[in-house]
Write a protein that holds these residues in place. Structure first.
Motif, PDB file in Angstrom:
ATOM      1  N   LYS A 368       0.825  -1.206   0.000  1.00 26.03           N
ATOM      2  CA  LYS A 368       0.000   0.000   0.000  1.00 26.03           C
ATOM      3  C   LYS A 368       0.864   1.262   0.000  1.00 26.03           C
ATOM      4  CE  LYS A 368      -4.196  -1.757   2.234  1.00 26.03           C
ATOM      5  NZ  LYS A 368      -5.049  -1.714   3.460  1.00 26.03           N
ATOM      6  N   GLU A 369       2.007   1.189   0.692  1.00 26.36           N
ATOM      7  CA  GLU A 369       2.879   2.357   0.788  1.00 26.36           C
ATOM      8  C   GLU A 369       3.423   2.784  -0.568  1.00 26.36           C
ATOM      9  OE1 GLU A 369       5.978   1.527   3.566  1.00 26.36           O
ATOM     10  OE2 GLU A 369       4.620   1.260   5.282  1.00 26.36           O
ATOM     11  N   VAL A 370       3.715   1.808  -1.465  1.00 25.88           N
ATOM     12  CA  VAL A 370       4.395   2.153  -2.720  1.00 25.88           C
ATOM     13  C   VAL A 370       3.441   2.307  -3.900  1.00 25.88           C
ATOM     14  CG1 VAL A 370       6.499   1.009  -1.975  1.00 25.88           C
ATOM     15  CG2 VAL A 370       4.837  -0.261  -3.343  1.00 25.88           C
ATOM     16  N   ILE A 371       2.164   1.943  -3.726  1.00 27.78           N
ATOM     17  CA  ILE A 371       1.235   2.033  -4.863  1.00 27.78           C
ATOM     18  C   ILE A 371       1.128   3.465  -5.410  1.00 27.78           C
ATOM     19  CG2 ILE A 371      -1.237   1.937  -5.439  1.00 27.78           C
ATOM     20  CD1 ILE A 371      -1.348  -0.762  -4.035  1.00 27.78           C
ATOM     21  N   PRO A 372       1.023   4.507  -4.575  1.00 26.38           N
ATOM     22  CA  PRO A 372       0.991   5.870  -5.143  1.00 26.38           C
ATOM     23  C   PRO A 372       2.249   6.201  -5.946  1.00 26.38           C
ATOM     24  CG  PRO A 372       0.240   5.887  -2.865  1.00 26.38           C
ATOM     25  CD  PRO A 372       0.805   4.518  -3.111  1.00 26.38           C
ATOM     26  N   GLU A 373       3.412   5.778  -5.428  1.00 23.44           N
ATOM     27  CA  GLU A 373       4.674   6.022  -6.143  1.00 23.44           C
ATOM     28  C   GLU A 373       4.694   5.290  -7.482  1.00 23.44           C
ATOM     29  OE1 GLU A 373       9.414   4.849  -5.709  1.00 23.44           O
ATOM     30  OE2 GLU A 373       8.076   4.624  -3.982  1.00 23.44           O
ATOM     31  N   LEU A 374       4.222   4.017  -7.482  1.00 22.22           N
ATOM     32  CA  LEU A 374       4.195   3.238  -8.723  1.00 22.22           C
ATOM     33  C   LEU A 374       3.268   3.883  -9.741  1.00 22.22           C
ATOM     34  CD1 LEU A 374       4.823   0.747 -10.431  1.00 22.22           C
ATOM     35  CD2 LEU A 374       2.998  -0.468  -9.214  1.00 22.22           C
ATOM     36  N   LYS A 375       2.097   4.304  -9.298  1.00 24.43           N
ATOM     37  CA  LYS A 375       1.128   4.954 -10.196  1.00 24.43           C
ATOM     38  C   LYS A 375       1.738   6.199 -10.845  1.00 24.43           C
ATOM     39  CE  LYS A 375      -3.197   7.596  -9.819  1.00 24.43           C
ATOM     40  NZ  LYS A 375      -3.824   7.255 -11.112  1.00 24.43           N
ATOM     41  N   ALA A 376       2.380   7.011 -10.021  1.00 20.95           N
ATOM     42  CA  ALA A 376       2.973   8.244 -10.537  1.00 20.95           C
ATOM     43  C   ALA A 376       4.106   7.938 -11.523  1.00 20.95           C
ATOM     44  CB  ALA A 376       3.502   9.092  -9.375  1.00 20.95           C
ATOM     45  N   LYS A 377       4.901   6.950 -11.200  1.00 20.92           N
ATOM     46  CA  LYS A 377       6.033   6.625 -12.073  1.00 20.92           C
ATOM     47  C   LYS A 377       5.551   6.061 -13.402  1.00 20.92           C
ATOM     48  CE  LYS A 377      10.648   4.656 -11.938  1.00 20.92           C
ATOM     49  NZ  LYS A 377      11.154   5.960 -12.415  1.00 20.92           N
ATOM     50  N   LEU A 378       4.584   5.160 -13.366  1.00 24.28           N
ATOM     51  CA  LEU A 378       4.053   4.589 -14.601  1.00 24.28           C
ATOM     52  C   LEU A 378       3.454   5.678 -15.491  1.00 24.28           C
ATOM     53  CD1 LEU A 378       2.270   1.346 -13.303  1.00 24.28           C
ATOM     54  CD2 LEU A 378       4.258   1.432 -14.813  1.00 24.28           C
ATOM     55  N   GLU A 379       2.645   6.529 -14.909  1.00 25.46           N
ATOM     56  CA  GLU A 379       1.984   7.565 -15.697  1.00 25.46           C
ATOM     57  C   GLU A 379       2.997   8.583 -16.226  1.00 25.46           C
ATOM     58  OE1 GLU A 379      -2.287   7.297 -13.288  1.00 25.46           O
ATOM     59  OE2 GLU A 379      -0.950   9.022 -12.964  1.00 25.46           O
ATOM     60  N   GLY A 380       3.997   8.925 -15.405  1.00 22.18           N
ATOM     61  CA  GLY A 380       5.016   9.877 -15.852  1.00 22.18           C
ATOM     62  C   GLY A 380       5.847   9.333 -16.989  1.00 22.18           C
ATOM     63  N   ASP A 381       6.295   8.082 -16.889  1.00 20.52           N
ATOM     64  CA  ASP A 381       7.111   7.486 -17.953  1.00 20.52           C
ATOM     65  C   ASP A 381       6.311   7.293 -19.235  1.00 20.52           C
ATOM     66  OD1 ASP A 381       9.204   7.467 -16.222  1.00 20.52           O
ATOM     67  OD2 ASP A 381       9.173   5.310 -15.825  1.00 20.52           O
ATOM     68  N   LEU A 382       5.042   6.899 -19.100  1.00 24.28           N
ATOM     69  CA  LEU A 382       4.215   6.693 -20.294  1.00 24.28           C
ATOM     70  C   LEU A 382       3.920   8.014 -20.990  1.00 24.28           C
ATOM     71  CD1 LEU A 382       1.746   3.914 -19.082  1.00 24.28           C
ATOM     72  CD2 LEU A 382       3.537   3.696 -20.811  1.00 24.28           C
ATOM     73  N   ALA A 383       3.847   9.084 -20.216  1.00 19.61           N
ATOM     74  CA  ALA A 383       3.617  10.402 -20.824  1.00 19.61           C
ATOM     75  C   ALA A 383       4.762  10.744 -21.772  1.00 19.61           C
ATOM     76  CB  ALA A 383       3.483  11.461 -19.735  1.00 19.61           C
ATOM     77  N   GLN A 384       5.982  10.354 -21.394  1.00 23.20           N
ATOM     78  CA  GLN A 384       7.144  10.614 -22.254  1.00 23.20           C
ATOM     79  C   GLN A 384       7.173   9.695 -23.470  1.00 23.20           C
ATOM     80  OE1 GLN A 384      10.945  11.298 -20.165  1.00 23.20           O
ATOM     81  NE2 GLN A 384       9.805  11.085 -18.244  1.00 23.20           N
TER      82      GLN A 384
END
Length: 550
Positions: A368-384
């Motif tokens: 649960k602690e890392v899910i927000p970080e994972l979501k942000a990283k996935l969305e940020g990398d896919l945006a690029q």
């Protein structure tokens, strides 16, 4: 790391041997040049099944050999479990015979395809459309979350405990099944045991009783013959003892006439002593022999009991009855104590469940602690990568049962469009979107796990321009932590490689052959220019190629 690959007599490849280095390696070539053949050969050495169509020359065998540097892969235990010689530079060989049979070897030790495949999974990850579908599986998605959460050690402890728990569960089920069967047999086994315990079981007892029975059953004959013997010994006129006594007295008068008379006297004296002893024993036995109908009946009953038991249990020796009695005693004891064993095993399982539940809760909290970080990283990398509106909803909820990964159910939903409806990846993501998501996920995993060599097979299909540049940057960045291959048609990707190989066909007088070579800098410029402008090389294409390389 894949260090060398040798292919002989496979498809359009006559003979090929290439060496590879760490970092980012790109492989290019025109459509139909044979890049898929290269992948096919590599797949065979990793455990894929083969057939005769693999042979270039049908009456010669195909040999594919690859060497890997595996010192940092932690595979010693795998080699020990499969009785293989461990070597930091491990060589895998696959041979396909003209008969259609194939053989596989790891460091020259023959192995099954199953073992080869298991090892191959730890050496090379070949990314393909089929492998991209792995992205839609819950276990793979959870693996990504656990990588970020640093749950590897916790998962290993949980997995070990779960293995012990399931073994104990199996043992409990076995005890319950045994109890069900044993309860039905318990009364009968107890009856058989009591019957044997009441029998005079000891080795040699049948022979003893048979001897006693014969004596009791023939008591009159015995008394008669013993009386006759007594008479023969002691009759005053014809008895053995009076006659031998008289003979001794006669010889006593001759002992002074020579040693031979003396010896004869002594021998008769010895005979007389022995006869006297026999007579005493005969009289003792005679006095003790009498008719005893009760004893005869008791011996007969014991014998009959033993005869019946031998027949009942289908054995021929009392020693075998003793073994059966001991076995029955064990069964009766086990049955009587099964309730206690089942209760003890049940308590053990409850204790194990408590520990597993605690471990599962810790895993859940870390996830649960890392899910927000994972979501942000996935969305940020896919945006690029040209997916600026890509969005994920990642949720975690507890389940009621133990699974291989804990007690969690992961919800991994996706939409590629702003304001779009979220859905499962396999339902809402296109093939191109899945490929880009997989690339991003592999890049994330590479930072947190020791991944094997990765080979991307045209993962950049359908993209161009700045997006292909970004994809190449991601793969090159991954190559800092592991060996990365990319089979590509895009010059932007090919230019980012530390090493560049070209697959090409040559037309011979009688056949076409596929080959592969490592390009030097000038050869790379030409190859990139061809990829940019086609067969006709222009100054602008060459200049653009040099610019890409620089």
């Amino acid at each position: 790391m894949l260090s060398t690959l040798s292919i002989t007599n496979y498809a359009l490849i006559d003979s090929l041997e290439v060496g590879f280095d760490k970092g980012f390696t790109v492989i290019t070539g025109e459509t139909g040049a044979g890049k898929s053949i290269l992948l096919g050969g590599l797949s065979l050495v990793l455990g894929k099944r083969a057939d005769l169509s693999s042979l270039r020359v049908k009456d010669e065998k195909c040999i594919i050999e690859a060497s890997f540097k595996i010192a940092n892969y932690g595979l010693q235990e795998f080699f020990e479990e499969n009785d293989l010689d461990y070597d930091a530079n491990t060589v895998i060989r696959r041979e396909i015979l003209p008969s259609g049979k194939s053989r596989a070897f790891i460091n020259d030790t023959p192995v099954t395809l199953d073992v080869l495949s298991q090892l191959g999974e730890n050496l090379i990850d070949i990314h393909s459309q089929h492998q991209t579908m792995q992205l839609t599986e819950n276990d793979f998605q959870l693996k990504l979350v656990d990588a970020l959460a640093g749950n590897q050690k916790r998962l290993a402890e949980y997995s070990s405990g779960l293995k012990t728990y399931r073994k104990a569960q199996k043992e409990l089920n076995g005890l319950i099944e045994v109890q069900s069967t044993a309860n039905k047999e318990h009364d009968y086994n107890t009856f058989l045991l009591t019957e044997l315990e009441n029998a005079p079981l000891k080795v040699g007892i049948v022979e003893e009783l048979e001897e006693e029975y014969e004596q009791l059953n023939n008591v009159e004959l015995i008394i008669e013959q013993l009386s006759k013997g007594d008479q023969l010994f002691n009759d005053e006129q014809m008895g053995v003892l009076p006659l031998v006594t008289e003979m001794r007295q006669s010889l006593a008068k001759l002992v002074n006439f020579g040693s031979n008379y003396k010896d004869l006297y002594q021998r008769v004296q010895s005979v007389l002593i022995e006869l006297d002893d026999v007579n005493s024993e005969l009289q003792r036995i005679h006095e003790g022999v009498e008719a005893n109908p009760d004893a005869l009946e008791a011996v007969s009953a014991k014998l009959q009991l033993l005869y019946n038991l031998l027949k009942k249990h289908n054995v021929s020796e009392v020693s075998e009855l003793i073994v059966i009695k001991n076995e029955l005693a064990d069964k009766v004891f086990e049955t009587a104590h099964l309730d206690e064993k089942i209760a003890l095993k049940t308590r053990e399982l409850q204790d194990m469940e408590s520990v597993l539940e605690e471990q599962a809760v810790v895993l859940r909290e870390k996830r649960k602690e890392v899910i927000p970080e994972l979501k942000a990283k996935l969305e940020g990398d896919l945006a690029q990568l040209g997916m600026p509106s890509a969005s994920f909803e990642i949720g975690l909820s507890p389940s009621d049962s133990f699974t291989a990964t804990g007690m969690d159910e992961l919800s991994f939903l996706f939409t590629a469009n702003r304001g779009g409806s979220y859905g499962e990846l396999k339902k809402v993501a296109s093939g191109g979107e899945l490929s880009r998501i997989m690339l991003v996920i592999k890049a994330i995993l590479a930072k947190y796990e020791k991944l094997p060599t990765i080979m991307f097979d045209e993962i950049d299909t359908g993209v161009s321009g700045e997006i292909s540049n970004r994809m190449a940057d991601i793969m090159k960045d991954m190559s800092n932590d592991l060996q990365v291959f990319s089979i590509t048609h895009l010059p932007q990707v090919a230019s980012k490689g530390n090493h560049h190989f070209k697959v090409f066909k040559t037309e011979g007088a009688e056949r076409t052959m596929t080959n592969m070579k490592k390009l030097n800098t000038e050869e790379r410029v030409v190859e990139l220019a061809h990829m940019l402008g086609g067969k006709d090389l222009s100054d602008s294409a060459l200049a653009h190629a040099r610019q890409l390389l620089n």
